[in-house]
Design an enzyme around this catalytic site. Structure first.
Site, PDB file in Angstrom:
ATOM      1  N   ASP A  68       0.922  -1.084   0.046  1.00 32.41           N
ATOM      2  CA  ASP A  68      -0.112  -0.076  -0.088  1.00 32.41           C
ATOM      3  C   ASP A  68       0.964   1.239   0.171  1.00 32.41           C
ATOM      4  O   ASP A  68       1.990   1.138   0.387  1.00 32.41           O
ATOM      5  CB  ASP A  68      -0.956   0.001   1.374  1.00 32.41           C
ATOM      6  CG  ASP A  68      -2.088   0.918   1.250  1.00 32.41           C
ATOM      7  OD1 ASP A  68      -3.232   0.499   1.206  1.00 32.41           O
ATOM      8  OD2 ASP A  68      -1.736   2.236   1.002  1.00 32.41           O
ATOM      9  N   ASN A  95       0.951   6.225 -11.017  1.00 31.20           N
ATOM     10  CA  ASN A  95      -0.431   5.817 -11.680  1.00 31.20           C
ATOM     11  C   ASN A  95      -1.436   5.422 -10.473  1.00 31.20           C
ATOM     12  O   ASN A  95      -2.775   5.687 -10.766  1.00 31.20           O
ATOM     13  CB  ASN A  95      -0.356   4.635 -12.629  1.00 31.20           C
ATOM     14  CG  ASN A  95      -1.629   4.138 -12.995  1.00 31.20           C
ATOM     15  OD1 ASN A  95      -2.485   4.538 -13.847  1.00 31.20           O
ATOM     16  ND2 ASN A  95      -1.896   2.960 -12.470  1.00 31.20           N
ATOM     17  N   TYR A 162     -11.609  13.756  -5.052  1.00 27.10           N
ATOM     18  CA  TYR A 162     -10.917  13.332  -6.133  1.00 27.10           C
ATOM     19  C   TYR A 162     -10.344  14.326  -7.102  1.00 27.10           C
ATOM     20  O   TYR A 162      -9.184  14.541  -7.483  1.00 27.10           O
ATOM     21  CB  TYR A 162     -11.609  12.405  -7.110  1.00 27.10           C
ATOM     22  CG  TYR A 162     -10.993  11.664  -8.334  1.00 27.10           C
ATOM     23  CD1 TYR A 162     -10.075  10.741  -8.115  1.00 27.10           C
ATOM     24  CD2 TYR A 162     -11.131  12.275  -9.609  1.00 27.10           C
ATOM     25  CE1 TYR A 162      -9.601  10.155  -9.251  1.00 27.10           C
ATOM     26  CE2 TYR A 162     -10.359  11.856 -10.547  1.00 27.10           C
ATOM     27  CZ  TYR A 162      -9.631  10.774 -10.467  1.00 27.10           C
ATOM     28  OH  TYR A 162      -9.024   9.975 -11.727  1.00 27.10           O
ATOM     29  N   LYS A 166      -6.467  15.815  -8.041  1.00 26.85           N
ATOM     30  CA  LYS A 166      -5.912  15.593  -9.217  1.00 26.85           C
ATOM     31  C   LYS A 166      -5.509  17.289  -9.610  1.00 26.85           C
ATOM     32  O   LYS A 166      -4.448  17.216 -10.506  1.00 26.85           O
ATOM     33  CB  LYS A 166      -6.931  15.347 -10.236  1.00 26.85           C
ATOM     34  CG  LYS A 166      -7.259  13.712 -10.084  1.00 26.85           C
ATOM     35  CD  LYS A 166      -6.103  12.721 -10.394  1.00 26.85           C
ATOM     36  CE  LYS A 166      -6.161  11.399 -10.035  1.00 26.85           C
ATOM     37  NZ  LYS A 166      -4.887  10.831 -10.554  1.00 26.85           N
TER      38      LYS A 166
HETATM   39  P1  NDP Z   1      -8.063   1.244 -11.171  1.00 30.31           P
HETATM   40  O1  NDP Z   1      -8.988   1.371 -10.198  1.00 30.31           O
HETATM   41  O2  NDP Z   1      -8.551   0.208 -12.110  1.00 30.31           O
HETATM   42  O3  NDP Z   1      -6.598   0.654 -10.603  1.00 30.31           O
HETATM   43  C1  NDP Z   1      -6.059   1.476  -9.481  1.00 30.31           C
HETATM   44  C2  NDP Z   1      -4.847   1.090  -9.364  1.00 30.31           C
HETATM   45  O4  NDP Z   1      -4.212   1.516  -8.185  1.00 30.31           O
HETATM   46  C3  NDP Z   1      -4.826  -0.414  -9.015  1.00 30.31           C
HETATM   47  O5  NDP Z   1      -3.614  -1.214  -9.510  1.00 30.31           O
HETATM   48  C4  NDP Z   1      -4.679  -0.476  -7.389  1.00 30.31           C
HETATM   49  O6  NDP Z   1      -4.043  -1.478  -7.001  1.00 30.31           O
HETATM   50  C5  NDP Z   1      -3.827   0.748  -7.242  1.00 30.31           C
HETATM   51  N1  NDP Z   1      -3.868   1.448  -6.002  1.00 30.31           N
HETATM   52  C6  NDP Z   1      -5.039   2.246  -5.380  1.00 30.31           C
HETATM   53  N2  NDP Z   1      -4.911   2.621  -4.022  1.00 30.31           N
HETATM   54  C7  NDP Z   1      -3.570   2.098  -3.719  1.00 30.31           C
HETATM   55  C8  NDP Z   1      -2.764   2.377  -2.647  1.00 30.31           C
HETATM   56  N3  NDP Z   1      -3.313   2.762  -1.558  1.00 30.31           N
HETATM   57  N4  NDP Z   1      -1.548   1.603  -2.639  1.00 30.31           N
HETATM   58  C9  NDP Z   1      -1.195   0.921  -3.813  1.00 30.31           C
HETATM   59  N5  NDP Z   1      -1.637   0.844  -4.794  1.00 30.31           N
HETATM   60  C10 NDP Z   1      -3.111   1.619  -4.724  1.00 30.31           C
HETATM   61  O7  NDP Z   1      -7.973   2.701 -11.925  1.00 30.31           O
HETATM   62  P2  NDP Z   1      -7.416   3.428 -13.151  1.00 30.31           P
HETATM   63  O8  NDP Z   1      -6.566   2.428 -13.908  1.00 30.31           O
HETATM   64  O9  NDP Z   1      -8.892   3.663 -13.791  1.00 30.31           O
HETATM   65  O10 NDP Z   1      -6.718   4.643 -12.686  1.00 30.31           O
HETATM   66  C11 NDP Z   1      -5.386   4.652 -12.835  1.00 30.31           C
HETATM   67  C12 NDP Z   1      -4.993   6.030 -12.759  1.00 30.31           C
HETATM   68  O11 NDP Z   1      -5.655   6.759 -13.662  1.00 30.31           O
HETATM   69  C13 NDP Z   1      -5.719   6.683 -11.686  1.00 30.31           C
HETATM   70  O12 NDP Z   1      -4.578   7.879 -10.860  1.00 30.31           O
HETATM   71  C14 NDP Z   1      -6.805   7.577 -11.963  1.00 30.31           C
HETATM   72  O13 NDP Z   1      -7.306   8.397 -11.293  1.00 30.31           O
HETATM   73  C15 NDP Z   1      -6.394   7.813 -13.131  1.00 30.31           C
HETATM   74  N6  NDP Z   1      -7.389   8.291 -14.227  1.00 30.31           N
HETATM   75  C16 NDP Z   1      -8.446   7.352 -14.457  1.00 30.31           C
HETATM   76  C17 NDP Z   1      -9.296   7.553 -15.375  1.00 30.31           C
HETATM   77  C18 NDP Z   1     -10.270   6.549 -16.021  1.00 30.31           C
HETATM   78  O14 NDP Z   1     -11.365   7.101 -16.533  1.00 30.31           O
HETATM   79  N7  NDP Z   1     -10.142   5.368 -15.642  1.00 30.31           N
HETATM   80  C19 NDP Z   1      -9.373   9.025 -16.048  1.00 30.31           C
HETATM   81  C20 NDP Z   1      -8.248   9.941 -15.580  1.00 30.31           C
HETATM   82  C21 NDP Z   1      -7.502   9.649 -14.573  1.00 30.31           C
HETATM   83  P3  NDP Z   1      -4.472  -2.727  -6.528  1.00 30.31           P
HETATM   84  O15 NDP Z   1      -4.996  -3.483  -7.751  1.00 30.31           O
HETATM   85  O16 NDP Z   1      -3.254  -3.737  -5.913  1.00 30.31           O
HETATM   86  O17 NDP Z   1      -5.626  -2.694  -5.425  1.00 30.31           O
END
Ligand code: NDP
Length: 255
Positions: A68, A95, A162, A166
């Site tokens: 985490d 990311n 959020y 951002k």
């Molecule tokens: P997902 O929810 O699919 O994936 C989120 C990822 O972040 C997972 O790999 C998760 O790990 C990891 N994560 C979350 N919290 C923690 C934590 N506390 N410690 C470690 N790892 C963490 O999201 P997206 O792929 O959609 O988003 C990726 C990025 O893109 C984010 O920053 C999001 O804000 C940004 N974004 C997304 C958009 C969208 O439309 N999808 C649009 C604009 C920006 P685990 O699987 O191990 O839990």
């Protein structure tokens, strides 16, 4: 040197946070396709192994670092472990992120802290830890994943923490870029619009009106459409870019 050589990441090492699924998993594989060896970070060990296998199938080295990112010392530990695994770090993709849909008056302190700790404080600590290493080496590229939520207020779902996190990521990107440019480290961000992942349930009918019909391109994107821009910003093809926020949203923020 041909123009495509500038995108080539052979011999470079990259760390991608949240590379277990969604955008992060796509970025990790894309960086490997461009030639980088990649440290796959996440919390879900099985999913991280899956991303690692995809990278190894491309003939690149991959390492998994679990943990985490929130809490004191967590980001430093991830960066230290990543550097120990690959020797040095050329590229960091910040990311990992979290989003809570709730109207402002209903958001609890814990929910606010959870989003800010994940999206902003962890990203800051990762950047500081990797930046220290990169500044010492005199080179490096950090790519932050921002959002159109830094530029507009999304509808119909409310997500004040959020959006604020951002917006802060975008300005932190510029702040670090200015400070570290003379030291050879570039810092840029990508601001995606709606991309189909667990975080953005783009197929749900309740979102169609605002997420899809409001976008000039009238559609959402998939993670493979964002990954090339991350590769570009990480690579020498973007050698004169720092402090830039690349918006890719099908035109969503034009209106
Ligand atoms: P997902 O929810 O699919 O994936 C989120 C990822 O972040 C997972 O790999 C998760 O790990 C990891 N994560 C979350 N919290 C923690 C934590 N506390 N410690 C470690 N790892 C963490 O999201 P997206 O792929 O959609 O988003 C990726 C990025 O893109 C984010 O920053 C999001 O804000 C940004 N974004 C997304 C958009 C969208 O439309 N999808 C649009 C604009 C920006 P685990 O699987 O191990 O839990």
């Amino acid at each position: 040197m041909s123009v495509l050589d500038k995108f080539n990441l052979t011999g470079r090492t990259a760390l991608v946070t949240g590379a277990t699924r969604g955008l992060g998993a796509e970025f990790a594989v894309a960086l490997a396709e461009a030639g980088a060896d990649v440290v796959v970070h996440g919390r879900d060990a099985e999913a991280a192994e899956e991303t690692k296998r995809k990278i190894e199938a491309l003939g690149r080295a991959a390492h998994v670092v679990l943990g985490d990112l929130t809490g004191p010392g967590a980001a430093d530990a991830v960066v230290d472990e990543a550097i120990a695994a690959v020797g040095h770090l050329d590229i960091l993709v910040n990311n990992a992120g979290a989003c809570i849909h709730k109207e402002a008056l209903d958001v609890t302190d814990d929910e606010w802290d959870h989003v800010i700790d994940t999206n902003l404080t962890a990203l800051w600590r990762m950047s500081r830890a990797a930046g220290r290493h990169m500044v010492e080496r005199g080179s490096g590229s950090i790519v932050n994943i921002g959002s159109i939520s830094a530029l507009i207020v999304n509808r119909p779902q409310m997500q004040p923490a959020y959006n604020a996190s951002k917006a802060a990521v975008h300005h932190l990107t510029k702040s670090l870029a200015a400070e570290w440019a003379p030291k050879g480290v570039r810092v840029n961000a990508v601001a995606p619009g709606y991309i189909k992942t667990d975080m953005s349930p783009v197929d749900e009918p309740r979102f169609q009106r605002y997420w899809i019909e409001d976008a000039p391109q009238q559609r959402y994107a998939t993670p493979d459409e964002v990954a090339p821009t991350v590769v570009f910003l990480a690579s020498d093809a973007a050698s004169f870019m720092s402090g830039t926020i690349v918006v890719m949203d099908g035109g969503y923020t034009l209106y």
